[in-house]
Every structure is written in structure tokens, then in C-alpha cells.
Design an enzyme around this catalytic site. Sequence first.
Site, mmCIF file in Angstrom:
data_model
loop_
_atom_site.group_PDB
_atom_site.id
_atom_site.type_symbol
_atom_site.label_atom_id
_atom_site.label_comp_id
_atom_site.label_asym_id
_atom_site.label_seq_id
_atom_site.Cartn_x
_atom_site.Cartn_y
_atom_site.Cartn_z
ATOM 1 N N SER A 183 0.800 -1.226 0.000
ATOM 2 C CA SER A 183 0.000 0.000 0.000
ATOM 3 C C SER A 183 0.834 1.278 0.000
ATOM 4 O O SER A 183 0.286 2.372 -0.111
ATOM 5 C CB SER A 183 -0.927 0.019 1.226
ATOM 6 O OG SER A 183 -0.166 0.033 2.426
ATOM 7 N N LYS A 184 2.156 1.167 0.096
ATOM 8 C CA LYS A 184 3.005 2.359 0.101
ATOM 9 C C LYS A 184 3.058 2.985 -1.297
ATOM 10 O O LYS A 184 2.789 2.328 -2.304
ATOM 11 C CB LYS A 184 4.422 2.005 0.557
ATOM 12 C CG LYS A 184 4.507 1.330 1.919
ATOM 13 C CD LYS A 184 3.897 2.149 3.021
ATOM 14 C CE LYS A 184 4.050 1.437 4.370
ATOM 15 N NZ LYS A 184 3.305 2.116 5.447
ATOM 16 N N PRO A 185 3.442 4.260 -1.397
ATOM 17 C CA PRO A 185 3.552 4.887 -2.718
ATOM 18 C C PRO A 185 4.434 4.095 -3.684
ATOM 19 O O PRO A 185 4.132 4.013 -4.875
ATOM 20 C CB PRO A 185 4.146 6.259 -2.392
ATOM 21 C CG PRO A 185 3.596 6.567 -1.029
ATOM 22 C CD PRO A 185 3.617 5.246 -0.303
#
Length: 371
Positions: A183-185
Site C-alpha cells: 500500500s506504500k507509494p
Amino acid sequence: MQFIDLKTQYAEIKSSMDRRIQAVLDHGQYIMGPEVQELETALASYTGVKHCMTVSSGTEALLISLMALGVKAGDEVITPSFTFVATAEVVALLGATPVLVDVEPDTGNINADLIKAVITPKTRAIMPVSLYGQTADMDAIQAVAEQHGLPVVEDAAQSFGATYQGRKSCNLSTLGCTSFFPSKPLGCYGDGGAIFTNDDALAQVCREIRVHGQSKRYHHTRIGVGGRMDTLQCAIVLAKLEGFAWEIEQRIRIGVRYLELLATSPAFSSGQATPMTVRPDRSSVWAQCTVQVPARDKVIAKLTAAGIPTAVHYPCPIHQQPAYRPYGVGADLSISEKLASQVLSLPMHPYLDEKQQARIVERLNDAILSV
């Protein structure tokens, strides 16, 4: 509507992603294959940092960094209470004490003005968290650290790609740590992370710790962990890195549009609710678009009924978690408590269109005004 749209992202980069994964399947070097060094070189170049070491998770990046600094039982590490538990967890795992500090009410990042007062002879490091996509006030933190001869470890799990006064997150302190959680950039398709430093000696120690403390095969010079990032996950991040600059541009554009829509929304223009602030001397990669709202549970229920997904980052500060309550005794952490009771994250990803954003803000406004 997706909160984080990884399916669309994969569809957009499918050919590059499939090629990268197939290359690993073809050569079969699943641990420390050539993509590991390729990714480390690319990430070091991207941040402008001399050394990058990929590791098995963002949590492991923090743990290995503290181990490399020699943090041990009886030491203290200063860190915010309003963050994901991993930041304090790695300190406690080493037998050290997380010294919890309150945060800024408008950013959620550690309040640099409060750090000096909690430094003691036992303090071994300062570990700020770069929350929601932007860094903490790293120059102010570094100034305090240098005055007391302390290293700084930036927990940049949410801010990789962001800048602070023109410098990249992960290149602002003694060590920088990031996460490639999906879910991180910039995420992989499992767990992964990286450590960054310009210190040659620390880099070597980190490299040894991540392979069970080995300086060469079966020669263990220090206590270590099994902390390698596998080759497949490195290949996945390499595929995503090709379009990362475009995705950051989109995130910033979407984040700015959120702020513009919120500013004209009655619930926000009247002060009943507020967005988190992005400071003018830094950029945000908008890992989340987070607002502070009253009666959050009721607002979430109304948004859910309208088909709009939400998340809370984070609903309980560290010092109120059952396993960590002793660490917050006697500290004023009221801002952390207030934020934990009010923060609400809205859908955020590079493929969010204007119509979706307008609907999200409209429904959010209606929900706030009706509770």
C-alpha cells in the site's frame, strides 16, 4: 471505488512487471539475485544517498538500523507516539526504552521542539516518523541531535519520494528507512524495505546484520538477522520504479485537488473539520489523504453506506496500546490522543479521477454536517 487501486496499476505496467518477474523465474536466483543489486543502485541514485541496502520489510529496516547503531538494553530512543507500532516495537525488541514524544497537531509528525527536554544520558538515537507522505522537520531534529551527539533514523515508510527543502526523504539523517509494503507509494507484492546511509561503516554493518551477521560466508562477526529482501520483490519494485515519478506527480495533483475541494466544502470552511497540512518547505507523496473529523465512527458509517472506502491511520497512539502503556506514563501526549480519535483517510491513488474526488468530498461534507 478502490481505497488503493493496485489492480489498475498492474494493468498499466503489466508488460514491464511480467517481464521482470519472468526474468527472475528464468535465472532462478531467488535470494540475492542480480535484481537486488540493481534495485539498490537505482534507489541510491534516486535519493542521492551513497549506500542503499534492501531488507525484508520496513520494520526490519528500522531494527537493523538500531542494531547497527549499537542500541541495546537500557538505552533510550526518542520517537513519536502517533505512529504505526513498528517504530516503537523495534526499540522494545532490543530491550531499549521508546521515549514517546507528542506530535504537531496539523501534520501528525513529531514535534521537534519537544525532543530536547526528553534527552537523557541514556538516549542513544532519535527516530522521527515521516507521516502521511511528508517528512518531519528534519533540520530542527538534526540540530538537536548534533548538539547532543546523537544519530537520527528517519522512519520514511510513508514518504519515499518526498522532499524536504529540496533533499529527498531517506537522505536527511544518519540513516533512512523505508517500506515497500504493497500500500506504500512505492510498494512490492509482499513485504520489503530498504536502509539508506552515507556512512560507509554503518552501511557495512547493516549489510552484515541482514545476513545473520556474516562478513563472509559462514563467518559471523556480529549478531544478525535473516533480513534479506527476496529477488522477486526487488524485481517488482524495479518495474514500479519506472513509472514512479509520474505516480508522484499524480498523487500531488490529486492531493492538491482534495485540498481545494475541501476548502470550499461547508464542513471544512466552517472549521468543523480540517485536513492535515503540507508544510511549504517540503513536498508530500500523499501516502494518505487524511482529515480530522468529529464523530468519526458515524462519519465512516455514512461513507461506507455511500460506497466510499476509508481507513484510520492510526486509531490508537502507541502509549495507549496494551503492550506499550508503561512507556507513556507521565508524558503529555494529548495531541497524539486527539489525532487518534479524529483522523480519517480518504481514497488516494494515482488513478483517482476528478468525478470520484468530487463525490468523495461531497459525501464527506454531508456526513460531517449530519452527525
